[in-house]
Motif scaffolding. Sequence first.
Motif, short mmCIF file in Angstrom:
data_model
loop_
_atom_site.label_atom_id
_atom_site.label_comp_id
_atom_site.label_asym_id
_atom_site.label_seq_id
_atom_site.Cartn_x
_atom_site.Cartn_y
_atom_site.Cartn_z
N LEU A 1 0.83 -1.20 0.00
CA LEU A 1 0.00 0.00 0.00
C LEU A 1 0.86 1.25 0.00
O LEU A 1 1.95 1.26 0.60
CB LEU A 1 -0.90 0.02 1.25
N GLU A 2 0.40 2.30 -0.66
CA GLU A 2 1.09 3.59 -0.59
C GLU A 2 0.68 4.29 0.70
O GLU A 2 -0.51 4.36 1.03
CB GLU A 2 0.74 4.44 -1.80
N LEU A 3 1.67 4.78 1.43
CA LEU A 3 1.43 5.42 2.72
C LEU A 3 1.31 6.93 2.56
O LEU A 3 2.16 7.56 1.95
CB LEU A 3 2.56 5.08 3.69
N GLY A 4 0.26 7.49 3.11
CA GLY A 4 0.03 8.92 3.03
C GLY A 4 0.31 9.62 4.34
O GLY A 4 0.77 8.99 5.32
N PRO A 5 0.02 10.91 4.43
CA PRO A 5 0.29 11.68 5.65
C PRO A 5 -0.37 11.11 6.89
O PRO A 5 0.17 11.23 7.99
CB PRO A 5 -0.26 13.07 5.31
N GLU A 6 -1.53 10.48 6.72
CA GLU A 6 -2.23 9.93 7.88
C GLU A 6 -1.48 8.76 8.52
O GLU A 6 -1.74 8.39 9.67
CB GLU A 6 -3.64 9.48 7.47
N SER A 7 -0.51 8.18 7.77
CA SER A 7 0.25 7.03 8.28
C SER A 7 1.53 7.43 8.99
O SER A 7 2.23 6.56 9.52
CB SER A 7 0.57 6.08 7.12
N VAL A 8 1.86 8.72 9.00
CA VAL A 8 3.15 9.15 9.56
C VAL A 8 3.33 8.72 11.01
O VAL A 8 4.41 8.24 11.38
CB VAL A 8 3.32 10.68 9.41
N PRO A 9 2.34 8.86 11.91
CA PRO A 9 2.57 8.39 13.28
C PRO A 9 2.94 6.91 13.35
O PRO A 9 3.82 6.51 14.13
CB PRO A 9 1.22 8.67 13.96
N GLU A 10 2.29 6.06 12.53
CA GLU A 10 2.63 4.65 12.51
C GLU A 10 4.03 4.43 11.94
O GLU A 10 4.77 3.56 12.42
CB GLU A 10 1.63 3.88 11.67
N MET A 11 4.39 5.20 10.93
CA MET A 11 5.72 5.07 10.34
C MET A 11 6.78 5.42 11.36
O MET A 11 7.80 4.73 11.48
CB MET A 11 5.82 5.97 9.11
N LEU A 12 6.56 6.49 12.11
CA LEU A 12 7.52 6.88 13.15
C LEU A 12 7.61 5.80 14.23
O LEU A 12 8.70 5.53 14.75
CB LEU A 12 7.11 8.22 13.75
N GLY A 13 6.50 5.19 14.54
CA GLY A 13 6.52 4.11 15.53
C GLY A 13 7.30 2.91 15.05
O GLY A 13 8.05 2.30 15.82
N LEU A 14 7.14 2.55 13.77
CA LEU A 14 7.88 1.42 13.22
C LEU A 14 9.37 1.71 13.16
O LEU A 14 10.20 0.84 13.43
CB LEU A 14 7.34 1.08 11.83
N VAL A 15 9.72 2.95 12.81
CA VAL A 15 11.12 3.35 12.79
C VAL A 15 11.72 3.28 14.20
O VAL A 15 12.85 2.82 14.38
CB VAL A 15 11.26 4.77 12.21
N GLU A 16 10.98 3.73 15.19
CA GLU A 16 11.46 3.68 16.57
C GLU A 16 11.72 2.24 17.00
O GLU A 16 12.66 1.95 17.74
CB GLU A 16 10.43 4.33 17.49
#
Length: 233
Positions: free
Chosen positions: A109-124
Amino acid sequence: MVNRDAEALDDPVGASLRGHHARLARRYGRAAGYLPDVATFCAVPADPGPAEWADLARLLGRGAFADMFSCPAVPPPDWEPVFTLEGRRMTWSGDRSAPPRPETGAQVLELGPESVPEMLGLVELTRPGPFRPRTPELGTYLGIRDNGRLVAMAGERLRPPGWTEISAVCTAPEARGRGHAVRLIDALVARVLERGERPFLHVAEANTGAIALYERTGFTSREHVTFRGFRTP
């Protein structure tokens, strides 16, 4: 393929800031860097002298972190070293040993701005490398969800002319071994090639598992690089 853009890889940060990512840049004199909430990387011209390092110091501020990425030039002695990391630059050759993953199972799936909190969590959780709240503005980011939860992602970072860097390849520990990284890399490579560009990436020399993965998906080592960070006087 004639590699007419090979020289752009000698200064991938500076070339990106002068081109595709100019809207995300901040500048002072001959120094440039990404906006702080986009990326930590900054750049000076080739063979910089005292004036260029002074420009960068003014751009970043006193006691600030200067992430020089793979820049081979070293700043003046009063710049405090923060880190040195040996790595390599790899470019996509299409010569892969891993068979392409079938188009079944988890959906990319393409990730949009609404996914940024989850992306930051996965990076952490996974620590794939530098990642800021606005890093996804650098390019396309793709992800894989499991029961609605983001468990894997990868995206585009530096964009020197003719090239796109694949970065932030990461998978949550409980979702590893399912081929998510291969599926995401394949999808990004296809998008880059459709634009008429060539994929490349950077990896830490000590990360042998990632190097093996990238080699299986068609990347070959181009050159050794040293990543360095400093603190301004």
